[in-house]
Design a protein around this motif. Structure first.
Motif, PDB file in Angstrom:
ATOM      1  N   ILE A 176      -3.561   2.909   4.260  1.00 41.17           N
ATOM      2  CA  ILE A 176      -3.963   3.917   3.293  1.00 41.17           C
ATOM      3  C   ILE A 176      -4.051   5.315   3.673  1.00 41.17           C
ATOM      4  O   ILE A 176      -3.817   6.115   2.773  1.00 41.17           O
ATOM      5  N   ARG A 177      -4.304   5.525   5.083  1.00 42.76           N
ATOM      6  CA  ARG A 177      -4.116   6.993   5.340  1.00 42.76           C
ATOM      7  C   ARG A 177      -2.871   7.448   4.882  1.00 42.76           C
ATOM      8  O   ARG A 177      -2.773   8.606   4.306  1.00 42.76           O
TER       9      ARG A 177
ATOM     10  N   ARG B   7      -7.128   1.959  -6.370  1.00 41.30           N
ATOM     11  CA  ARG B   7      -7.723   3.134  -6.393  1.00 41.30           C
ATOM     12  C   ARG B   7      -8.399   3.608  -7.647  1.00 41.30           C
ATOM     13  O   ARG B   7      -9.403   4.124  -7.455  1.00 41.30           O
TER      14      ARG B   7
ATOM     15  N   GLU C  71     -12.510   0.049   2.415  1.00 39.41           N
ATOM     16  CA  GLU C  71     -11.720   0.968   3.282  1.00 39.41           C
ATOM     17  C   GLU C  71     -10.959   2.108   2.589  1.00 39.41           C
ATOM     18  O   GLU C  71     -11.200   3.198   3.040  1.00 39.41           O
ATOM     19  N   TYR C  72     -10.675   1.897   1.327  1.00 39.58           N
ATOM     20  CA  TYR C  72     -10.114   3.133   0.603  1.00 39.58           C
ATOM     21  C   TYR C  72     -11.387   4.023   0.252  1.00 39.58           C
ATOM     22  O   TYR C  72     -11.098   5.221   0.579  1.00 39.58           O
TER      23      TYR C  72
ATOM     24  N   PHE D 225      -1.905  -1.050  -5.354  1.00 39.39           N
ATOM     25  CA  PHE D 225      -2.482   0.006  -4.705  1.00 39.39           C
ATOM     26  C   PHE D 225      -3.381   1.067  -5.909  1.00 39.39           C
ATOM     27  O   PHE D 225      -4.472   1.418  -5.814  1.00 39.39           O
TER      28      PHE D 225
ATOM     29  N   GLU E 138     -12.286   4.724  -7.440  1.00 40.23           N
ATOM     30  CA  GLU E 138     -12.353   6.177  -7.811  1.00 40.23           C
ATOM     31  C   GLU E 138     -13.441   6.025  -9.271  1.00 40.23           C
ATOM     32  O   GLU E 138     -14.284   6.992  -9.218  1.00 40.23           O
TER      33      GLU E 138
ATOM     34  N   ILE F 144       0.785  -1.178  -0.105  1.00 38.86           N
ATOM     35  CA  ILE F 144      -0.029  -0.003  -0.012  1.00 38.86           C
ATOM     36  C   ILE F 144       0.858   1.355   0.015  1.00 38.86           C
ATOM     37  O   ILE F 144       1.643   1.467   1.041  1.00 38.86           O
TER      38      ILE F 144
ATOM     39  N   GLN G  21     -12.374   5.992   3.497  1.00 37.96           N
ATOM     40  CA  GLN G  21     -11.333   7.216   3.597  1.00 37.96           C
ATOM     41  C   GLN G  21     -11.510   8.250   2.615  1.00 37.96           C
ATOM     42  O   GLN G  21     -11.110   9.517   3.089  1.00 37.96           O
ATOM     43  N   ARG G  22     -11.945   8.145   1.378  1.00 33.69           N
ATOM     44  CA  ARG G  22     -12.060   9.237   0.391  1.00 33.69           C
ATOM     45  C   ARG G  22     -13.698   9.525   0.526  1.00 33.69           C
ATOM     46  O   ARG G  22     -13.878  10.716  -0.196  1.00 33.69           O
TER      47      ARG G  22
ATOM     48  N   LEU H 120      -2.478   7.856   1.115  1.00 32.15           N
ATOM     49  CA  LEU H 120      -3.332   9.158   0.558  1.00 32.15           C
ATOM     50  C   LEU H 120      -2.808  10.417   1.132  1.00 32.15           C
ATOM     51  O   LEU H 120      -2.663  11.662   0.397  1.00 32.15           O
TER      52      LEU H 120
END
Length: 315
Positions: free
Chosen positions: A293-294, A162, A223-224, A158, A166, A151, A227-228, A297
């Motif tokens: 992931i945090r 993403r 989880e991605y 990753f 997205e 990640i 957080q987004r 990003l």
């Protein structure tokens, strides 16, 4: 301190992991020699004192001079982005590198490979583990670190996750999204690589490394999205073969069209840590999925969007 004054040969320094490791070693004032097919591309980016030499892993005659005076060599390349038989290219590259290392008296090789202990590994994971065996047979003490999905902003796996999250509000998810992995933050991978460079001399080792959490690929995508702040619907279906999955992936991530299918075929294999030797051997405590992931990003503004970064140096 004596270990830090020994010169390290770094392959893959123009790639994602190799580039991060190079900068870490330079920050630690380590002696580094980078092997590159096109030194002129890398030279403007290295720190003063870092050597950049020409070498092509598929041209063994270019390797002896690069190996001269080397104590430890770090092997961080693969051929997945190239056309043709990538496993054969990786095999030949590893054989040439191993022979050159043995002839030059290299004491240690550190290699980053892939987790997977099932009998029927994908071509990608089988090739990664074959390279490890070839390097271990070189006679140099080899530490093979086997990792799950990495990640980080720029990691191929990753960036594919993403792109999917997205761009697809509704995802028809194939069976592989339920496969378990043990995702690991790229910072923790770099910590393991540095620790392996300095590990006490001894026999060759295969060490399994992973983050604090086991999670399915569906969990990672969820989880991605959390957080987004994205609302995403995943509809599980029992079909969509790896071949169809890779074609679907190429539609939303065209940058990875050449390697997407090879990676997707690996997603059927569980990649979790079954041997805790690495955690006992090194004082490294990897973070969990949410933190990884945090970090990825948060690192985007300073590192640039991952899709724009070079992901790996092919052989």
């Amino acid at each position: 301190m004596a270990e830090k004054r020994k010169k390290i040969l770094l392959t893959g320094a123009t790639g994602y992991i190799g580039g991060l490791l190079r900068r870490r070693l330079e920050a630690d004032s380590r002696l580094v020699r980078c092997l590159a097919r096109r030194p002129e591309i890398l030279e403007p980016h290295v720190a003063p004192g870092t050597e950049v030499v020409h070498g092509d892993l598929l041209k063994p005659e270019t390797l002896p001079s690069a190996m001269r005076g080397i104590s430890t060599a770090c092997y961080l390349v693969h051929s997945m982005a190239s056309g043709g038989d990538f496993a054969r290219a990786d095999r030949e590259a590893a054989k040439g590198f191993a022979h050159a290392a043995r002839t030059a008296g290299v004491e240690r090789i550190v290699y980053l490979g892939g987790l997977g202990s099932e009998d029927e590994l994908s071509d990608h994971l089988a090739s990664r583990q074959e390279v490890g065996r070839i390097l271990r047979d070189s006679g140099a003490r080899t530490i093979e670190l086997r990792a799950s999905i990495i990640i980080g902003a720029g990691s191929l796996s990753f960036e594919m996750i993403r792109a999917l999250v997205e761009r697809l509000p509704v995802m028809v998810t194939p069976r592989w999204v339920r496969t378990l992995a043990q995702p690991i933050a790229v910072e923790d991978v770099i910590d393991y690589l540095v620790a392996a460079l300095d590990a006490p001399a001894g026999r060759s080792l295969v060490l399994e490394i992973g983050g604090a959490d086991r999670a399915s690929y569906g969990d990672i995508m969820a989880e991605y999205a959390r957080q987004r702040g994205l609302r995403r619907l995943m509809i599980a279906v029992p079909v969509l073969s790896p071949r169809l999955s890779s074609l679907w992936l190429a539609l939303v991530t065209p940058l990875y069209a050449r390697v997407g299918r090879k990676l997707v075929e690996s997603l059927r294999n569980e990649t979790t840590v079954g041997d805790a030797t690495a955690s006992r051997m090194f004082a490294i405590r990897p973070c969990g999925l949410a933190e990884a992931i945090r970090r990825a990003l948060a690192g985007e503004d300073s590192q640039g969007h991952g899709e724009k970064r070079r992901l790996s140096e092919p052989v």
